[in-house]
Design a protein around this motif. Sequence first.
Motif, PDB file in Angstrom:
ATOM      1  N   THR A  94      33.945  -9.378 -36.615  1.00 36.78           N
ATOM      2  CA  THR A  94      33.537 -10.500 -36.550  1.00 36.78           C
ATOM      3  C   THR A  94      34.773 -11.010 -37.849  1.00 36.78           C
ATOM      4  OG1 THR A  94      31.020 -10.514 -36.271  1.00 36.78           O
ATOM      5  CG2 THR A  94      32.083 -12.485 -37.425  1.00 36.78           C
ATOM      6  N   ALA A  95      34.791 -10.228 -38.831  1.00 36.00           N
ATOM      7  CA  ALA A  95      35.687 -10.879 -39.736  1.00 36.00           C
ATOM      8  C   ALA A  95      37.410 -10.991 -39.249  1.00 36.00           C
ATOM      9  CB  ALA A  95      35.868  -9.785 -40.871  1.00 36.00           C
ATOM     10  N   VAL A  96      37.575  -9.827 -38.412  1.00 39.58           N
ATOM     11  CA  VAL A  96      39.172 -10.120 -38.051  1.00 39.58           C
ATOM     12  C   VAL A  96      39.172 -11.022 -36.682  1.00 39.58           C
ATOM     13  CG1 VAL A  96      40.747  -8.620 -36.942  1.00 39.58           C
ATOM     14  CG2 VAL A  96      39.657  -7.462 -38.663  1.00 39.58           C
ATOM     15  N   GLY A  97      38.080 -11.051 -36.060  1.00 41.66           N
ATOM     16  CA  GLY A  97      37.920 -11.637 -34.968  1.00 41.66           C
ATOM     17  C   GLY A  97      38.132 -13.439 -35.260  1.00 41.66           C
ATOM     18  N   ALA A  98      37.888 -13.451 -36.524  1.00 44.84           N
ATOM     19  CA  ALA A  98      37.767 -14.911 -36.945  1.00 44.84           C
ATOM     20  C   ALA A  98      39.284 -15.669 -37.364  1.00 44.84           C
ATOM     21  CB  ALA A  98      36.976 -15.062 -38.033  1.00 44.84           C
ATOM     22  N   VAL A  99      40.196 -14.506 -37.329  1.00 45.00           N
ATOM     23  CA  VAL A  99      41.588 -15.087 -37.707  1.00 45.00           C
ATOM     24  C   VAL A  99      42.051 -15.521 -35.961  1.00 45.00           C
ATOM     25  CG1 VAL A  99      43.855 -14.061 -38.316  1.00 45.00           C
ATOM     26  CG2 VAL A  99      41.689 -13.257 -39.427  1.00 45.00           C
ATOM     27  N   PRO A 100      42.836 -16.759 -36.358  1.00 43.45           N
ATOM     28  CA  PRO A 100      43.248 -17.435 -35.129  1.00 43.45           C
ATOM     29  C   PRO A 100      44.436 -16.510 -34.580  1.00 43.45           C
ATOM     30  CG  PRO A 100      43.126 -19.047 -36.992  1.00 43.45           C
ATOM     31  CD  PRO A 100      42.796 -17.649 -37.430  1.00 43.45           C
ATOM     32  N   LEU A 101      44.341 -16.460 -33.157  1.00 41.65           N
ATOM     33  CA  LEU A 101      45.355 -15.822 -32.367  1.00 41.65           C
ATOM     34  C   LEU A 101      45.254 -14.370 -32.467  1.00 41.65           C
ATOM     35  CD1 LEU A 101      48.642 -18.153 -32.440  1.00 41.65           C
ATOM     36  CD2 LEU A 101      46.720 -17.966 -30.748  1.00 41.65           C
ATOM     37  N   LEU A 102      45.519 -13.920 -33.779  1.00 45.85           N
ATOM     38  CA  LEU A 102      45.395 -12.160 -34.003  1.00 45.85           C
ATOM     39  C   LEU A 102      44.012 -12.055 -33.851  1.00 45.85           C
ATOM     40  CD1 LEU A 102      46.697  -9.693 -35.251  1.00 45.85           C
ATOM     41  CD2 LEU A 102      45.619 -10.395 -37.643  1.00 45.85           C
ATOM     42  N   GLY A 103      42.995 -12.489 -34.287  1.00 45.77           N
ATOM     43  CA  GLY A 103      41.547 -12.152 -33.882  1.00 45.77           C
ATOM     44  C   GLY A 103      41.470 -12.107 -32.506  1.00 45.77           C
ATOM     45  N   ASP A 104      41.839 -13.017 -31.548  1.00 45.93           N
ATOM     46  CA  ASP A 104      41.550 -12.769 -30.151  1.00 45.93           C
ATOM     47  C   ASP A 104      42.195 -11.746 -29.531  1.00 45.93           C
ATOM     48  OD1 ASP A 104      40.424 -15.344 -30.507  1.00 45.93           O
ATOM     49  OD2 ASP A 104      42.070 -16.637 -30.336  1.00 45.93           O
ATOM     50  N   ALA A 105      43.377 -11.230 -29.907  1.00 49.25           N
ATOM     51  CA  ALA A 105      44.052 -10.049 -29.493  1.00 49.25           C
ATOM     52  C   ALA A 105      43.148  -8.925 -29.832  1.00 49.25           C
ATOM     53  CB  ALA A 105      45.309  -9.964 -30.032  1.00 49.25           C
ATOM     54  N   PHE A 106      42.684  -9.144 -31.115  1.00 45.14           N
ATOM     55  CA  PHE A 106      41.967  -7.878 -31.683  1.00 45.14           C
ATOM     56  C   PHE A 106      40.662  -7.722 -30.864  1.00 45.14           C
ATOM     57  CE2 PHE A 106      38.578  -6.397 -34.616  1.00 45.14           C
ATOM     58  CZ  PHE A 106      39.023  -5.152 -34.806  1.00 45.14           C
ATOM     59  N   ASP A 107      40.133  -8.831 -30.403  1.00 43.80           N
ATOM     60  CA  ASP A 107      38.846  -8.718 -29.776  1.00 43.80           C
ATOM     61  C   ASP A 107      38.935  -8.106 -28.393  1.00 43.80           C
ATOM     62  OD1 ASP A 107      36.861  -9.697 -31.420  1.00 43.80           O
ATOM     63  OD2 ASP A 107      37.158 -11.720 -30.522  1.00 43.80           O
ATOM     64  N   VAL A 108      40.138  -8.228 -28.008  1.00 39.40           N
ATOM     65  CA  VAL A 108      40.522  -7.483 -26.525  1.00 39.40           C
ATOM     66  C   VAL A 108      40.401  -6.106 -26.801  1.00 39.40           C
ATOM     67  CG1 VAL A 108      42.159  -7.176 -24.678  1.00 39.40           C
ATOM     68  CG2 VAL A 108      41.912  -9.431 -25.361  1.00 39.40           C
ATOM     69  N   LEU A 109      40.931  -5.558 -27.933  1.00 38.45           N
ATOM     70  CA  LEU A 109      41.139  -4.263 -28.073  1.00 38.45           C
ATOM     71  C   LEU A 109      39.914  -3.225 -28.858  1.00 38.45           C
ATOM     72  CD1 LEU A 109      44.891  -4.153 -29.119  1.00 38.45           C
ATOM     73  CD2 LEU A 109      44.105  -3.728 -26.991  1.00 38.45           C
ATOM     74  N   TYR A 110      39.506  -4.020 -29.716  1.00 38.84           N
ATOM     75  CA  TYR A 110      38.349  -3.496 -30.621  1.00 38.84           C
ATOM     76  C   TYR A 110      36.911  -3.784 -29.924  1.00 38.84           C
ATOM     77  CZ  TYR A 110      35.822  -1.678 -34.593  1.00 38.84           C
ATOM     78  OH  TYR A 110      34.830  -1.124 -35.511  1.00 38.84           O
ATOM     79  N   ARG A 111      36.195  -2.965 -29.529  1.00 36.61           N
ATOM     80  CA  ARG A 111      34.959  -3.093 -28.762  1.00 36.61           C
ATOM     81  C   ARG A 111      33.738  -2.321 -29.689  1.00 36.61           C
ATOM     82  NH1 ARG A 111      36.030  -2.823 -22.734  1.00 36.61           N
ATOM     83  NH2 ARG A 111      38.014  -3.895 -22.642  1.00 36.61           N
ATOM     84  N   SER A 112      33.474  -3.204 -30.700  1.00 35.58           N
ATOM     85  CA  SER A 112      32.158  -2.572 -31.409  1.00 35.58           C
ATOM     86  C   SER A 112      30.847  -2.481 -30.880  1.00 35.58           C
ATOM     87  CB  SER A 112      32.193  -3.482 -32.885  1.00 35.58           C
ATOM     88  OG  SER A 112      31.690  -4.813 -32.164  1.00 35.58           O
ATOM     89  N   ASN A 113      30.640  -3.035 -30.041  1.00 29.79           N
ATOM     90  CA  ASN A 113      29.330  -3.098 -29.336  1.00 29.79           C
ATOM     91  C   ASN A 113      29.489  -1.612 -28.493  1.00 29.79           C
ATOM     92  OD1 ASN A 113      28.173  -5.503 -30.139  1.00 29.79           O
ATOM     93  ND2 ASN A 113      29.925  -6.460 -28.927  1.00 29.79           N
TER      94      ASN A 113
END
Length: 123
Positions: free
Chosen positions: A81-100
């Motif tokens: 959630t914390a990293v995903g909230a960062v604009p652009l970088l967070g969106d790229a991070f969401d594609v790669l990091y799968r916490s669920n």
Amino acid sequence: MGNDPQSIRRRVEALEMILERSMVIPGTNYRIGLDTIIGLVPVLGDIITAAMGSYIVWEARNLGIPKWKLWHMMGRIGFDTAVGAVPLLGDAFDVLYRSNTKNVKTIKKHLDRHHPETRVIDQ
């Protein structure tokens, strides 16, 4: 919709699939899910996906998973959630990091050890 281990396993696996791998990026073989799509909405999207991921942790609690593992699982969601909230970088991070996905693996290990009758042969 029971509270038995088999029903919980099915629910968390289904939610993980929806959140992490329900769609394929066109032109690739890479799968994404609602976590990535909803995460594109600044702040609110990350809060919604954190709440959905927290449901998986809640189900883990219902299974009697030790508290330290529950805290570890919540830490993954918080980090996502914390990293995903960062604009652009967070969106790229969401594609790669799968916490669920990582959290469901923790649940599966617990179920395989303590409730082996819930094991399913993956295809």
